[in-house]
Scaffold this motif. Structure first.
Motif, PDB file in Angstrom:
ATOM      1  N   GLU A   1       6.542   2.489   6.809  1.00 23.90           N
ATOM      2  CA  GLU A   1       7.318   3.732   6.755  1.00 23.90           C
ATOM      3  C   GLU A   1       6.294   4.847   6.872  1.00 23.90           C
ATOM      4  O   GLU A   1       5.435   4.986   6.000  1.00 23.90           O
TER       5      GLU A   1
ATOM      6  N   ILE B   1       0.864  -1.196   0.000  1.00 22.32           N
ATOM      7  CA  ILE B   1       0.000   0.000   0.000  1.00 22.32           C
ATOM      8  C   ILE B   1       0.892   1.235   0.000  1.00 22.32           C
ATOM      9  O   ILE B   1       1.725   1.403   0.898  1.00 22.32           O
TER      10      ILE B   1
ATOM     11  N   ASN C   1       3.114  10.750  -2.794  1.00 21.24           N
ATOM     12  CA  ASN C   1       4.103  11.828  -2.944  1.00 21.24           C
ATOM     13  C   ASN C   1       5.247  11.471  -3.899  1.00 21.24           C
ATOM     14  O   ASN C   1       5.750  12.335  -4.602  1.00 21.24           O
TER      15      ASN C   1
ATOM     16  N   GLU D   1      -8.634  -1.236   2.710  1.00 16.36           N
ATOM     17  CA  GLU D   1      -9.072  -1.992   3.885  1.00 16.36           C
ATOM     18  C   GLU D   1      -9.388  -3.441   3.519  1.00 16.36           C
ATOM     19  O   GLU D   1      -9.073  -4.361   4.290  1.00 16.36           O
TER      20      GLU D   1
ATOM     21  N   GLY E   1       4.956   8.824   8.957  1.00 19.35           N
ATOM     22  CA  GLY E   1       5.146  10.269   8.831  1.00 19.35           C
ATOM     23  C   GLY E   1       6.363  10.797   9.577  1.00 19.35           C
ATOM     24  O   GLY E   1       7.072  10.059  10.263  1.00 19.35           O
TER      25      GLY E   1
HETATM   26  P1  NAD Z   1      -2.107   7.987   3.554  1.00 20.93           P
HETATM   27  O1  NAD Z   1      -1.772   7.250   4.795  1.00 20.93           O
HETATM   28  O2  NAD Z   1      -3.299   8.857   3.559  1.00 20.93           O
HETATM   29  O3  NAD Z   1      -2.345   6.964   2.352  1.00 20.93           O
HETATM   30  C1  NAD Z   1      -1.343   6.029   1.979  1.00 20.93           C
HETATM   31  C2  NAD Z   1      -2.018   4.845   1.330  1.00 20.93           C
HETATM   32  O4  NAD Z   1      -2.812   4.176   2.303  1.00 20.93           O
HETATM   33  C3  NAD Z   1      -2.959   5.199   0.191  1.00 20.93           C
HETATM   34  O5  NAD Z   1      -2.812   4.228  -0.815  1.00 20.93           O
HETATM   35  C4  NAD Z   1      -4.317   5.126   0.845  1.00 20.93           C
HETATM   36  O6  NAD Z   1      -5.371   4.851  -0.036  1.00 20.93           O
HETATM   37  C5  NAD Z   1      -4.119   3.971   1.791  1.00 20.93           C
HETATM   38  N1  NAD Z   1      -5.027   3.948   2.943  1.00 20.93           N
HETATM   39  C6  NAD Z   1      -5.586   5.009   3.596  1.00 20.93           C
HETATM   40  N2  NAD Z   1      -6.335   4.562   4.628  1.00 20.93           N
HETATM   41  C7  NAD Z   1      -6.247   3.209   4.642  1.00 20.93           C
HETATM   42  C8  NAD Z   1      -6.797   2.190   5.457  1.00 20.93           C
HETATM   43  N3  NAD Z   1      -7.598   2.464   6.493  1.00 20.93           N
HETATM   44  N4  NAD Z   1      -6.492   0.896   5.175  1.00 20.93           N
HETATM   45  C9  NAD Z   1      -5.676   0.609   4.144  1.00 20.93           C
HETATM   46  N5  NAD Z   1      -5.133   1.530   3.330  1.00 20.93           N
HETATM   47  C10 NAD Z   1      -5.405   2.816   3.568  1.00 20.93           C
HETATM   48  O7  NAD Z   1      -0.809   8.778   3.157  1.00 20.93           O
HETATM   49  P2  NAD Z   1      -0.628   9.784   1.949  1.00 20.93           P
HETATM   50  O8  NAD Z   1      -1.422  11.003   2.254  1.00 20.93           O
HETATM   51  O9  NAD Z   1      -0.856   9.055   0.665  1.00 20.93           O
HETATM   52  O10 NAD Z   1       0.943  10.102   2.036  1.00 20.93           O
HETATM   53  C11 NAD Z   1       1.462  11.096   2.854  1.00 20.93           C
HETATM   54  C12 NAD Z   1       1.970  10.504   4.163  1.00 20.93           C
HETATM   55  O11 NAD Z   1       2.878   9.470   3.887  1.00 20.93           O
HETATM   56  C13 NAD Z   1       2.729  11.507   5.009  1.00 20.93           C
HETATM   57  O12 NAD Z   1       2.370  11.328   6.359  1.00 20.93           O
HETATM   58  C14 NAD Z   1       4.185  11.120   4.793  1.00 20.93           C
HETATM   59  O13 NAD Z   1       5.061  11.485   5.837  1.00 20.93           O
HETATM   60  C15 NAD Z   1       4.073   9.639   4.666  1.00 20.93           C
HETATM   61  N6  NAD Z   1       5.207   9.089   3.930  1.00 20.93           N
HETATM   62  C16 NAD Z   1       6.153   8.385   4.609  1.00 20.93           C
HETATM   63  C17 NAD Z   1       7.269   7.896   3.933  1.00 20.93           C
HETATM   64  C18 NAD Z   1       8.344   7.127   4.645  1.00 20.93           C
HETATM   65  O14 NAD Z   1       9.169   6.506   3.987  1.00 20.93           O
HETATM   66  N7  NAD Z   1       8.378   7.143   5.970  1.00 20.93           N
HETATM   67  C19 NAD Z   1       7.402   8.127   2.571  1.00 20.93           C
HETATM   68  C20 NAD Z   1       6.425   8.855   1.924  1.00 20.93           C
HETATM   69  C21 NAD Z   1       5.314   9.324   2.602  1.00 20.93           C
END
Ligand code: NAD
Length: 451
Positions: free
Chosen positions: A261, A158, A162, A224, A263
């Motif tokens: 990975e 998943i 960005n 989900e 936030g």
């Molecule tokens: P997000 O958590 O909103 O979504 C990420 C993915 O999860 C999407 O594909 C989304 O559809 C899915 N998702 C959302 N809710 C879910 C659920 N309940 N069950 C299963 N899947 C679900 O994140 P985003 O807005 O796409 O990305 C930004 C965030 O990602 C920021 O917080 C950023 O810091 C983090 N990020 C972390 C890294 C890292 O390597 N640590 C890298 C890039 C982004």
């Protein structure tokens, strides 16, 4: 003018299940963050399609993929990398259309790294050894225990929006290299490069069912359905911390291993003995690259008092030098945020910072273009000073082109402020003092620290 963003052709992004593209009766629109035009129609996978994808992945695991000699798998991974490179322009156009990021960035970072991830893990998996341990036994004969690395099975990947291709393949390539099969759920904001990758997989000769793509959202949708699926052996996820927490709860009943990975609210510490120009350029790049939508980006900057004023002024100048042009324009150095919704979130923090008493050094609003970009999701690069460390602006991840800059007197004070966060992803230390660099980097409670 090369807009490379407006959707002259609206693309259809279907699910990819068992080697075939599958349409859905439920669809949603993906809009351009550059000008609000329609970029793609996305076919949302229902529960039945997720079942099909998981079952195809299970069958592939037991079929040719599971029996494939390592060298053949490695060759396939290299073919995938070459396939992405052959279709570089298609991937670039798709990534830019979904995200609005500058072509100059996507062509140097997203797409090349997307391909490189397959080569890296093709190399790494070749050198994975087994581990063995010589043990004493009561009869004195001794025993050799050894550990074999085997695939986990069907892995749900998943990924966020960005760095869509880069972060998808960063999870996908190691999982495939180790012999797993995949059901990938890319972000609803960036469905395109994951779908193109299916075509590359097919052309590279990856057997059906090894790589499946299901489109949709998180709660009560494909995300989900995947995490809760009893046929999925593990989940690897990149995204928001709150989503990670929801996924942890969702996988509990089926006890799946997870790899996360999440936030960040990262700190950069700048000492007075730094290489000033390098520190300003490095921090500006780290804060504003990809419009600040990078998990590793520093949203908190701590600067040693003697250079504080000069540093703030220099960073302001850098911030004001960003060009928010069309993605295809070579002068463009900053694109829009990913969506209107995300812009609302970032702007709510711009407002909050004011309410919390910040001095707005630069930015804090929305740029005006007088053309179609006014319907996009742009925000100004923004810097603040003067906020207490306890303010929400300093504590919460904003994920936009912004940072708060605070002065510090002593090294210990900077370390304490940097570590006073519920996140622990990354940090940067700017100094030319060798032992201080090591000392401070080691004191950071993070996964990665750069000096
Ligand atoms: P997000 O958590 O909103 O979504 C990420 C993915 O999860 C999407 O594909 C989304 O559809 C899915 N998702 C959302 N809710 C879910 C659920 N309940 N069950 C299963 N899947 C679900 O994140 P985003 O807005 O796409 O990305 C930004 C965030 O990602 C920021 O917080 C950023 O810091 C983090 N990020 C972390 C890294 C890292 O390597 N640590 C890298 C890039 C982004």
């Amino acid at each position: 003018m090369n807009t490379l963003s407006t959707a002259a052709q609206v693309q259809e992004r279907k699910n990819y299940i068992d080697g075939r593209f599958v349409a859905s009766t439920r669809q949603f629109k993906k809009m351009s963050p550059v000008d609000g035009s329609e970029v793609a129609i996305v076919h949302e996978a229902d529960r039945g399609m997720v079942d099909q994808a998981v079952s195809a992945a299970r069958t592939a695991l037991k079929g040719p993929w599971g029996r494939m000699p390592l060298q053949e798998r490695v060759d396939l991974l290299r073919n995938i990398a070459a396939g992405i490179e052959r279709r570089f322009d298609d991937f670039l156009a798709a990534e830019v259309a979904d995200t609005g990021k500058p072509v100059s960035l996507a062509s140097h970072l997203d797409i090349p790294r997307g391909a490189a991830n397959f080569r890296v893990f093709a190399d790494i998996v070749r050198t994975y050894g087994t581990e063995s341990y010589l043990l004493d036994t009561p009869d004195g004969k001794g025993a050799v225990n050894y550990a074999l690395r085997k695939p986990l099975g069907v892995v749900g990947v998943i990924s966020p929006w960005n760095l869509p291709l880069l972060l998808l393949t960063w999870k996908l390539a190691p999982a495939l290299a180790c012999g797993n099969t995949i059901v990938a759920k890319p972000s609803e904001e960036t469905p395109s490069t994951a779908t193109l990758l299916a075509e590359v997989m097919h052309d590279a000769g990856v057997p059906p069912g090894v790589y499946n793509v299901i489109h949709g959202f998180g709660p009560d949708s494909a995300g989900e359905f995947l995490t809760m699926h009893p046929g999925v052996d593990g989940i690897t996820f990149t995204g928001e911390t709150a989503t990670g927490s929801a996924i942890m709860r969702a996988v509990a009943p089926t006890v799946k291993p997870i790899s996360f990975e999440l936030g960040g609210k990262n700190a950069g510490i700048v000492f007075a003995d730094c290489d000033f120009d390098a520190a300003v350029a490095g921090m500006a790049n780290a804060i504003f690259s990809n419009c600040g939508q990078v998990c590793l980006a520093p949203e908190r900057v701590y600067v040693e008092r003697p250079i504080f004023e000069r540093f703030v002024a220099a960073l302001k100048q850098k911030a004001e030098g960003y060009v928010m042009g069309w993605p295809g324009d070579s002068k463009t150095s900053m694109g829009p945020l990913i969506s209107k919704l995300h812009r609302e979130k970032v702007l709510s923090y711009y407002e909050l910072a004011r309410k919390e008493g910040a001095t707005v050094v630069t930015g804090g609003g929305v740029p005006k273009f007088g053309d179609a970009r006014d319907s996009g999701s742009y925000v100004q690069p923004t810097l603040w000073t003067g906020l207490p460390e306890t303010s929400r602006t300093v504590k919460e991840e904003i994920f936009g082109p912004c940072a708060h800059i605070a002065p510090f007197e002593k090294e210990e004070e900077a370390i304490a402020m940097a570590n006073d966060t519920r996140y622990g992803l990354a940090s940067t230390v700017w100094t030319t003092h060798l032992s201080r660099g090591h000392r401070v980097a080691q004191a950071m409670e993070v996964g990665i620290s750069w000096v």
